[in-house]
Design a protein around this motif. Structure first.
Motif, PDB file in Angstrom:
ATOM      1  N   SER A 123      21.633   3.193  38.214  1.00 32.71           N
ATOM      2  CA  SER A 123      20.922   1.942  37.912  1.00 32.71           C
ATOM      3  C   SER A 123      19.629   2.230  37.155  1.00 32.71           C
ATOM      4  CB  SER A 123      20.553   1.203  39.201  1.00 32.71           C
ATOM      5  OG  SER A 123      21.692   0.872  39.918  1.00 32.71           O
ATOM      6  N   HIS A 124      18.938   3.273  37.588  1.00 35.15           N
ATOM      7  CA  HIS A 124      17.689   3.678  36.938  1.00 35.15           C
ATOM      8  C   HIS A 124      17.965   4.066  35.473  1.00 35.15           C
ATOM      9  CE1 HIS A 124      13.647   5.661  36.954  1.00 35.15           C
ATOM     10  NE2 HIS A 124      14.237   6.445  36.073  1.00 35.15           N
ATOM     11  N   GLU A 125      19.039   4.826  35.240  1.00 39.11           N
ATOM     12  CA  GLU A 125      19.388   5.226  33.870  1.00 39.11           C
ATOM     13  C   GLU A 125      19.794   4.018  33.033  1.00 39.11           C
ATOM     14  OE1 GLU A 125      18.894   8.174  32.594  1.00 39.11           O
ATOM     15  OE2 GLU A 125      18.303   9.043  34.506  1.00 39.11           O
ATOM     16  N   ALA A 127      18.746   1.056  33.379  1.00 42.39           N
ATOM     17  CA  ALA A 127      17.517   0.326  33.048  1.00 42.39           C
ATOM     18  C   ALA A 127      16.789   0.984  31.867  1.00 42.39           C
ATOM     19  CB  ALA A 127      16.604   0.255  34.271  1.00 42.39           C
ATOM     20  N   HIS A 128      16.777   2.319  31.805  1.00 46.69           N
ATOM     21  CA  HIS A 128      16.161   2.988  30.651  1.00 46.69           C
ATOM     22  C   HIS A 128      16.842   2.536  29.353  1.00 46.69           C
ATOM     23  CE1 HIS A 128      13.171   5.626  32.305  1.00 46.69           C
ATOM     24  NE2 HIS A 128      14.006   6.348  33.033  1.00 46.69           N
ATOM     25  N   VAL A 129      18.172   2.369  29.425  1.00 43.70           N
ATOM     26  CA  VAL A 129      18.917   1.960  28.219  1.00 43.70           C
ATOM     27  C   VAL A 129      18.623   0.512  27.871  1.00 43.70           C
ATOM     28  CG1 VAL A 129      21.212   1.580  27.209  1.00 43.70           C
ATOM     29  CG2 VAL A 129      20.775   3.638  28.570  1.00 43.70           C
ATOM     30  N   THR A 234      12.384  15.088  33.361  1.00 43.74           N
ATOM     31  CA  THR A 234      12.477  13.947  32.448  1.00 43.74           C
ATOM     32  C   THR A 234      12.091  12.631  33.116  1.00 43.74           C
ATOM     33  OG1 THR A 234      14.825  14.030  32.913  1.00 43.74           O
ATOM     34  CG2 THR A 234      14.113  14.880  30.794  1.00 43.74           C
ATOM     35  N   HIS A 235      12.230  12.599  34.445  1.00 45.91           N
ATOM     36  CA  HIS A 235      11.814  11.379  35.166  1.00 45.91           C
ATOM     37  C   HIS A 235      10.790  11.768  36.230  1.00 45.91           C
ATOM     38  CE1 HIS A 235      15.577   9.345  33.769  1.00 45.91           C
ATOM     39  NE2 HIS A 235      16.044  10.562  33.887  1.00 45.91           N
ATOM     40  N   PRO A 236       9.551  12.017  35.832  1.00 52.01           N
ATOM     41  CA  PRO A 236       8.560  12.516  36.798  1.00 52.01           C
ATOM     42  C   PRO A 236       8.372  11.592  38.001  1.00 52.01           C
ATOM     43  CG  PRO A 236       7.542  11.881  34.703  1.00 52.01           C
ATOM     44  CD  PRO A 236       9.004  11.805  34.503  1.00 52.01           C
TER      45      PRO A 236
HETATM   46 ZN   LIG Z   1      13.522   7.635  34.566  1.00 43.08          ZN
END
Ligand SMILES: [Zn+2]
Length: 478
Positions: A123-125, A127-129, A234-236
């Protein structure tokens, strides 16, 4: 049918990328058009598909797409045409490319402790898209970045004919993002968390899984010192970030969502693939014998698969019987495509051709979308002099999955078995083209032309050749 595929290929080629970009060096351009995003993603995807790191297991990839599609339906861009795929790499990572291509490392699949945790990462990825974070970063870089992204795409395509360069493809794409400091910003991360959480909740997963996974990953990382998983680079994860998610989640009741059987079977498959057949048999027998924590259906699935791998057909058939009884009485549905695929493989190993053909005919009707079954059935049909039936089934599947190179490989075999040489080479050409091996594809089309055929057949081959030459001409421009 073929026409569409090559049209797609042409449209996604770097020449189309450069044609589509109004001004490559213009630093004032801060957004990529949806088509440009899709092109960059598709370009990288072709490269990844051809590389050794692509985990070419249709069941794992079909599973990722099934859970991914469920999440995408609840995102702001349900119609984008997302594609999820697995990468054979034990480090914990997931990454999104512009245009909706999302890769998941086998290491992540093995590290998550529930399906909701996997859904949280996806879901997080997603959302990045949908927030176009990466695309904006590429476009927003000072001056040269958009240019270098397009140039990178061209370089990748040109390099395809050289295998050693091809192998480095993913590394190139990943290193590129690191070199260009294409890491997500704190604001990006918070937005992706917030929107991802919303997607997760609407899709009926356990939203508490998101902070739980992050905290566990963070704790594990402290012990690793400098070996932070790529995902954290990449996702701190900051304390603020975790606190923010926990704060949102806290107000919601805790709802335990059971893992799907597919999730458990996919993980079993991955665990098994890390072991030799003998070790896997010992591992799953031990787990079943001690009634260790874990799902007995998944453990027995692993045992049957390992027995089959070790050519112990009789024992595999026996354990499969127990497995089917177990699956029928459990909370899970008896009708599971992965269990059916394994049952088909056991049947095939037992050697009764007529019974096996009958089994697959029904299984494919019950699970027309399960590609592993389709591959196996097509292979069986070809072996049993029923290549014409295989051709029909494969043609229907290719319409659904136009970039699936295994379907073209099987189609080429089916045509070869029928002595249809032109079609055989044409199918092989499409397989190569979708792997980005454009010279090899052209060679196959030349063989197809030489084989001869009707006026219509020859003219489609020639038009495909023209399109390929156009792409290659663009790539080779100084
Ligand atoms: Zn991220």
């Amino acid at each position: 049918m073929k026409k569409i595929v090559l049209a797609l290929l042409l449209c996604f080629s770097p020449c189309a990328v450069s044609d589509g970009l109004p001004d490559l060096g213009d630093a004032s351009q801060t957004v990529l058009t949806p088509l440009q995003e899709r092109q960059i993603g598709q370009q990288s995807m072709m490269e990844i598909r051809a590389s050794k790191q692509f985990l070419d297991d249709p069941e794992i990839n079909d599973y990722l797409n099934k859970i991914g599609d469920k999440l995408v339906e609840n995102s702001s861009e349900p119609g984008l045409g997302f594609e999820f795929f697995a990468i054979n790499d034990l480090s914990v990572n997931a990454f999104a490319m512009p245009g909706g291509f999302i890769g998941v490392n086998s290491g992540l699949l093995l590290t998550v402790q529930s399906e909701s945790e996997l859904a949280a990462v996806l879901s997080h990825e997603i959302a990045h898209v949908t927030q176009h974070h990466l695309a904006r970063m590429i476009a927003g870089q000072q001056g040269d970045s958009l240019m270098s992204m397009a140039a990178l795409a061209v370089a990748i395509l040109a390099a395809r004919t050289s295998p050693q360069v091809t192998e480095a493809a993913i590394a190139t794409v990943q290193a590129h993002s690191i070199q260009k400091r294409l890491d997500y910003t704190r604001a990006n991360e918070q937005e992706a968390d917030r929107i991802g959480l919303d997607i997760l909740q609407k899709s009926d997963f356990n939203i508490h899984a998101m902070p739980e996974f992050l905290v566990r990953l963070q704790k594990a990382t402290r012990l690793l010192d400098n070996n932070a998983p790529n995902y954290l680079r990449t996702h701190p994860i900051t304390t603020d970030r975790v606190a923010d998610i926990e704060n949102r989640v806290q107000k919601q009741p805790y709802r335990l969502v059971p893992d799907s059987l597919d999730f458990l079977l996919v993980r079993t498959k991955l665990i098994s693939s890390q072991k030799t057949a003998v070790d896997a048999i010992a591992y799953f027998s031990d787990a079943l014998g001690k009634q260790k924590h874990g799902n007995p259906i998944a453990q027995r699935y692993g045992l049957v698969e390992a027995l089959l791998r070790n050519n112990e057909t009789g024992r595999a058939a026996q354990e499969l019987g127990t497995l089917r009884k177990l699956a029928g009485s459990a909370q899970y549905s008896r009708n599971n495509a992965m269990l059916e695929t394994l049952a088909g493989r056991v049947k095939r190993a037992e050697g009764n051709q007529a019974a096996t053909l009958e089994f697959y005919r029904t299984a494919v009707q019950n699970f027309p979308q399960h590609r592993a079954l389709i591959y196996d059935y097509a292979d069986l049909l070809i072996q049993n002099n029923q290549a014409e039936d295989a051709t029909k089934m494969l043609a229907a599947q290719i319409l659904r999955h136009p970039s699936d190179t295994t379907l073209y490989d099987l189609q080429a075999r089916a045509y070869a078995a029928q002595g249809k040489v032109l079609e055989q080479h044409k199918a092989q050409a499409y397989s190569y083209a979708w792997q980005g091996k454009l010279y090899a594809a052209l060679e196959q089309l030349e063989l197809a032309k030489k084989a001869g055929g009707s006026f219509y057949q020859l003219s489609t081959v020639e038009s495909d050749m023209r399109e390929l030459r156009e792409i290659l001409g663009e790539v080779n421009k100084p």
